[in-house]
Design a protein around this motif. Structure first.
Motif, PDB file in Angstrom:
ATOM      1  N   PRO A 183       1.135  -1.351  -0.123  1.00 17.31           N
ATOM      2  CA  PRO A 183      -0.071  -0.073   0.194  1.00 17.31           C
ATOM      3  C   PRO A 183       0.541   1.328  -0.025  1.00 17.31           C
ATOM      4  CG  PRO A 183      -0.338  -1.137   2.129  1.00 17.31           C
ATOM      5  CD  PRO A 183       0.448  -2.010   1.266  1.00 17.31           C
ATOM      6  N   PHE A 184       1.896   1.203  -0.034  1.00 17.39           N
ATOM      7  CA  PHE A 184       2.603   2.340   0.156  1.00 17.39           C
ATOM      8  C   PHE A 184       3.607   2.969  -1.356  1.00 17.39           C
ATOM      9  CE2 PHE A 184       5.675  -0.967   1.012  1.00 17.39           C
ATOM     10  CZ  PHE A 184       6.930  -0.484   0.493  1.00 17.39           C
ATOM     11  N   ALA A 185       3.219   2.100  -1.735  1.00 19.72           N
ATOM     12  CA  ALA A 185       3.982   2.317  -3.372  1.00 19.72           C
ATOM     13  C   ALA A 185       3.062   3.204  -3.870  1.00 19.72           C
ATOM     14  CB  ALA A 185       3.589   0.609  -4.101  1.00 19.72           C
ATOM     15  N   ALA A 186       1.339   3.511  -3.546  1.00 20.94           N
ATOM     16  CA  ALA A 186       1.064   4.589  -4.962  1.00 20.94           C
ATOM     17  C   ALA A 186       1.295   5.614  -4.511  1.00 20.94           C
ATOM     18  CB  ALA A 186      -0.345   4.004  -4.070  1.00 20.94           C
ATOM     19  N   PRO A 187       1.351   5.812  -3.154  1.00 19.54           N
ATOM     20  CA  PRO A 187       1.830   7.826  -2.385  1.00 19.54           C
ATOM     21  C   PRO A 187       3.374   7.698  -3.563  1.00 19.54           C
ATOM     22  CG  PRO A 187       0.718   6.722  -0.909  1.00 19.54           C
ATOM     23  CD  PRO A 187       0.992   5.203  -1.718  1.00 19.54           C
ATOM     24  N   MET A 188       4.083   6.358  -2.906  1.00 17.25           N
ATOM     25  CA  MET A 188       5.619   6.705  -3.625  1.00 17.25           C
ATOM     26  C   MET A 188       6.005   7.103  -4.635  1.00 17.25           C
ATOM     27  SD  MET A 188       9.072   4.404  -3.066  1.00 17.25           S
ATOM     28  CE  MET A 188       8.042   3.281  -4.437  1.00 17.25           C
ATOM     29  N   LEU A 189       4.835   6.198  -5.672  1.00 19.40           N
ATOM     30  CA  LEU A 189       5.016   6.614  -7.543  1.00 19.40           C
ATOM     31  C   LEU A 189       4.227   7.792  -7.490  1.00 19.40           C
ATOM     32  CD1 LEU A 189       4.037   3.534  -8.434  1.00 19.40           C
ATOM     33  CD2 LEU A 189       6.175   4.410  -8.827  1.00 19.40           C
ATOM     34  N   LEU A 190       2.390   8.472  -6.596  1.00 18.14           N
ATOM     35  CA  LEU A 190       2.476  10.305  -6.957  1.00 18.14           C
ATOM     36  C   LEU A 190       3.653  10.741  -6.689  1.00 18.14           C
ATOM     37  CD1 LEU A 190      -0.608   9.308  -5.733  1.00 18.14           C
ATOM     38  CD2 LEU A 190      -0.553  10.265  -8.400  1.00 18.14           C
ATOM     39  N   SER A 191       4.873  10.354  -5.516  1.00 18.42           N
ATOM     40  CA  SER A 191       5.597  11.721  -5.019  1.00 18.42           C
ATOM     41  C   SER A 191       6.044  11.695  -6.159  1.00 18.42           C
ATOM     42  CB  SER A 191       6.037  10.976  -4.059  1.00 18.42           C
ATOM     43  OG  SER A 191       7.617  12.097  -3.993  1.00 18.42           O
ATOM     44  N   LEU A 192       6.768  10.560  -6.522  1.00 14.13           N
ATOM     45  CA  LEU A 192       7.930  10.559  -8.223  1.00 14.13           C
ATOM     46  C   LEU A 192       7.275  10.980  -9.170  1.00 14.13           C
ATOM     47  CD1 LEU A 192       9.855   6.563  -7.517  1.00 14.13           C
ATOM     48  CD2 LEU A 192      10.389   9.070  -7.471  1.00 14.13           C
ATOM     49  N   ALA A 193       5.919  10.892  -9.250  1.00 10.79           N
ATOM     50  CA  ALA A 193       5.303  11.613 -10.767  1.00 10.79           C
ATOM     51  C   ALA A 193       5.689  13.115 -10.576  1.00 10.79           C
ATOM     52  CB  ALA A 193       3.620  11.045 -10.700  1.00 10.79           C
ATOM     53  N   GLY A 194       4.663  13.371  -9.448  1.00  9.32           N
ATOM     54  CA  GLY A 194       5.394  14.772  -9.225  1.00  9.32           C
ATOM     55  C   GLY A 194       6.332  15.806  -8.668  1.00  9.32           C
ATOM     56  N   SER A 195       7.278  15.220  -8.332  1.00  6.77           N
ATOM     57  CA  SER A 195       8.435  15.554  -8.518  1.00  6.77           C
ATOM     58  C   SER A 195       9.312  15.858  -9.794  1.00  6.77           C
ATOM     59  CB  SER A 195       9.791  13.964  -8.055  1.00  6.77           C
ATOM     60  OG  SER A 195       9.178  14.755  -6.296  1.00  6.77           O
ATOM     61  N   ALA A 196       9.029  14.527 -10.835  1.00 12.64           N
ATOM     62  CA  ALA A 196       8.702  14.737 -12.770  1.00 12.64           C
ATOM     63  C   ALA A 196       8.279  16.336 -12.557  1.00 12.64           C
ATOM     64  CB  ALA A 196       8.844  13.757 -13.001  1.00 12.64           C
ATOM     65  N   LEU A 197       7.597  16.120 -12.228  1.00 10.59           N
ATOM     66  CA  LEU A 197       6.482  17.412 -13.181  1.00 10.59           C
ATOM     67  C   LEU A 197       7.547  18.940 -13.252  1.00 10.59           C
ATOM     68  CD1 LEU A 197       2.506  16.428 -12.652  1.00 10.59           C
ATOM     69  CD2 LEU A 197       4.504  16.369 -14.779  1.00 10.59           C
ATOM     70  N   ILE A 198       7.445  18.475 -11.979  1.00 13.67           N
ATOM     71  CA  ILE A 198       8.367  19.877 -11.130  1.00 13.67           C
ATOM     72  C   ILE A 198       9.484  20.097 -11.750  1.00 13.67           C
ATOM     73  CG2 ILE A 198       9.320  20.982  -9.689  1.00 13.67           C
ATOM     74  CD1 ILE A 198       6.817  19.557  -7.332  1.00 13.67           C
ATOM     75  N   VAL A 199      10.318  19.544 -11.683  1.00 11.74           N
ATOM     76  CA  VAL A 199      11.848  19.235 -12.675  1.00 11.74           C
ATOM     77  C   VAL A 199      11.512  19.404 -13.655  1.00 11.74           C
ATOM     78  CG1 VAL A 199      13.544  17.454 -13.444  1.00 11.74           C
ATOM     79  CG2 VAL A 199      13.148  17.644 -11.413  1.00 11.74           C
ATOM     80  N   ALA A 200       9.876  19.135 -14.282  1.00  8.10           N
ATOM     81  CA  ALA A 200       9.343  19.093 -16.207  1.00  8.10           C
ATOM     82  C   ALA A 200       9.854  20.820 -16.378  1.00  8.10           C
ATOM     83  CB  ALA A 200       8.746  18.307 -16.666  1.00  8.10           C
ATOM     84  N   ALA A 201       8.699  21.560 -15.146  1.00 13.19           N
ATOM     85  CA  ALA A 201       8.216  22.670 -16.066  1.00 13.19           C
ATOM     86  C   ALA A 201       9.551  23.671 -15.275  1.00 13.19           C
ATOM     87  CB  ALA A 201       6.941  22.911 -14.522  1.00 13.19           C
ATOM     88  N   SER A 202       9.874  23.657 -14.697  1.00 14.55           N
ATOM     89  CA  SER A 202      11.265  23.876 -14.342  1.00 14.55           C
ATOM     90  C   SER A 202      12.188  24.451 -15.236  1.00 14.55           C
ATOM     91  CB  SER A 202      12.229  23.457 -12.920  1.00 14.55           C
ATOM     92  OG  SER A 202      11.377  23.909 -11.576  1.00 14.55           O
ATOM     93  N   ALA A 203      12.307  23.125 -16.318  1.00 12.23           N
ATOM     94  CA  ALA A 203      13.750  23.199 -17.391  1.00 12.23           C
ATOM     95  C   ALA A 203      12.424  23.674 -17.965  1.00 12.23           C
ATOM     96  CB  ALA A 203      13.894  21.782 -17.941  1.00 12.23           C
ATOM     97  N   LEU A 204      11.011  23.741 -18.721  1.00 15.52           N
ATOM     98  CA  LEU A 204       9.953  24.212 -19.578  1.00 15.52           C
ATOM     99  C   LEU A 204      10.810  25.772 -19.335  1.00 15.52           C
ATOM    100  CD1 LEU A 204       8.956  24.098 -22.531  1.00 15.52           C
ATOM    101  CD2 LEU A 204       6.598  24.491 -20.557  1.00 15.52           C
ATOM    102  N   PHE A 205      10.055  26.355 -18.066  1.00 17.47           N
ATOM    103  CA  PHE A 205      10.913  27.656 -17.742  1.00 17.47           C
ATOM    104  C   PHE A 205      11.980  28.368 -18.025  1.00 17.47           C
ATOM    105  CE2 PHE A 205      12.113  31.021 -14.807  1.00 17.47           C
ATOM    106  CZ  PHE A 205      10.159  31.825 -14.922  1.00 17.47           C
ATOM    107  N   ALA A 206      12.750  27.355 -17.115  1.00 16.21           N
ATOM    108  CA  ALA A 206      14.384  27.787 -18.260  1.00 16.21           C
ATOM    109  C   ALA A 206      14.474  28.048 -19.670  1.00 16.21           C
ATOM    110  CB  ALA A 206      15.215  26.861 -17.475  1.00 16.21           C
TER     111      ALA A 206
END
Length: 66
Positions: free
Chosen positions: A40-63
Motif C-alpha cells: 500500500p505504500f507504493a501508490a503514494p511513493m509513485l505519486l510523489s515521484l510523478a510530482g517530482s518529475a513534473l516539477i523538474v519538467a516545469a523548471s526545465a521548460l521555464f528555464a
C-alpha cells in the motif's frame, strides 16, 4: 512486515513488466494493480515521484523559455 509486503509485491511488478513486453496490456494492468494492493505504500511513493518529475519538467521548460 514491510519486508514481507515488498517480497509479495515484487513479483507482481515483475509480472506486469513481463506482460508489457509480451503485449498483454490487460494482464500487465491487473498485475500492477495486485502489486499496488499488496504494497500500500507504493501508490503514494509513485505519486510523489510523478510530482517530482513534473516539477523538474516545469523548471526545465521555464528555464528554456525564459
Amino acid at each position: 512486515m514491510l519486508d514481507l509486503l515488498l517480497l509479495l509485491a515484487g513479483p507482481g511488478g515483475f509480472a506486469a513488466f513481463l506482460a508489457l513486453l509480451g503485449g498483454s496490456y490487460a494482464q500487465a494492468a491487473s498485475s500492477a494493480l495486485v502489486a499496488l494492493l499488496l504494497c500500500p505504500f507504493a501508490a503514494p511513493m509513485l505519486l510523489s515521484l510523478a510530482g517530482s518529475a513534473l516539477i523538474v519538467a516545469a523548471s526545465a521548460l521555464f528555464a528554456w523559455l525564459f
